[in-house]
Design an enzyme around this catalytic site. Sequence first.
Site, mmCIF file in Angstrom:
data_model
loop_
_atom_site.group_PDB
_atom_site.id
_atom_site.type_symbol
_atom_site.label_atom_id
_atom_site.label_comp_id
_atom_site.label_asym_id
_atom_site.label_seq_id
_atom_site.Cartn_x
_atom_site.Cartn_y
_atom_site.Cartn_z
ATOM 1 N N PHE A 195 66.223 8.764 -114.295
ATOM 2 C CA PHE A 195 64.775 7.331 -114.830
ATOM 3 C C PHE A 195 64.196 6.182 -114.893
ATOM 4 C CE2 PHE A 195 69.948 6.461 -115.078
ATOM 5 C CZ PHE A 195 69.147 5.023 -115.133
ATOM 6 N N THR B 75 73.489 0.439 -124.680
ATOM 7 C CA THR B 75 72.505 0.980 -124.355
ATOM 8 C C THR B 75 71.418 1.425 -124.865
ATOM 9 O OG1 THR B 75 73.788 1.168 -122.443
ATOM 10 C CG2 THR B 75 71.050 1.864 -122.155
ATOM 11 N N HIS C 112 69.091 -6.416 -120.986
ATOM 12 C CA HIS C 112 70.052 -6.494 -119.381
ATOM 13 C C HIS C 112 70.482 -7.116 -119.262
ATOM 14 C CE1 HIS C 112 70.248 -5.368 -115.107
ATOM 15 N NE2 HIS C 112 71.232 -6.684 -115.281
ATOM 16 N N ASN D 134 65.238 -1.535 -124.086
ATOM 17 C CA ASN D 134 66.190 -1.888 -125.117
ATOM 18 C C ASN D 134 66.138 -2.905 -124.977
ATOM 19 O OD1 ASN D 134 67.210 -1.801 -122.588
ATOM 20 N ND2 ASN D 134 68.622 -0.572 -122.722
ATOM 21 N N ARG E 27 70.599 -5.366 -129.446
ATOM 22 C CA ARG E 27 69.475 -4.340 -129.602
ATOM 23 C C ARG E 27 69.575 -3.076 -130.947
ATOM 24 N NH1 ARG E 27 72.552 -2.292 -123.814
ATOM 25 N NH2 ARG E 27 70.659 -2.994 -122.236
ATOM 26 N N ARG F 202 77.717 -8.863 -122.627
ATOM 27 C CA ARG F 202 77.741 -7.771 -122.959
ATOM 28 C C ARG F 202 78.212 -6.906 -124.667
ATOM 29 N NH1 ARG F 202 76.134 -4.750 -119.007
ATOM 30 N NH2 ARG F 202 76.820 -2.493 -119.508
ATOM 31 N N LYS G 283 63.642 -8.271 -121.654
ATOM 32 C CA LYS G 283 62.518 -6.988 -121.173
ATOM 33 C C LYS G 283 61.699 -7.002 -122.226
ATOM 34 C CE LYS G 283 66.051 -3.936 -120.049
ATOM 35 N NZ LYS G 283 67.127 -2.881 -119.722
#
Length: 141
Positions: A59, A93, A117, A114, A104, A87, A11
């Site tokens: 959100f 998250t 994705h 964060n 993260r 993951r 991100k």
Amino acid sequence: MAIERTLSIIKPDAVAKNVIGQIYSRFEGAGLKIVAARMAHLSRADAEKFYAVHAARPFFKDLVDFMISGPVMIQVLEGEGAILKNRDLMGATDPKKAEKGTIRADFADSIDANAVHGSDAPETAAVEIAFFFPEMNVYSR
């Protein structure tokens, strides 16, 4: 475990921190291959379409605004159990709840910014990969 593909997005916050290479090293260190990759600056329309599943959530607007705030690095990862493996690498998250050593925990600032994705299931991975990469642009190695 089966060979799977999953979509990963680094991100805008993590791209701005110049940690793409460090994140790629974690993917590869975990046995995941990067079989497609591209940098993009998402349009509002693309971000809204990609995250349409969250359109009714409170959100949604903030998520879209964040995802168009700067360039992102989009990649397809391939390997044994790639979805769960990615993951696990990402962590929770909320980076405050993420285990030490996860992407993260190490690179994210907040639950909104964060860092990454990742697809959450084979069905969503297929849809998400097709959104960014036509089949002809994904290459097994």
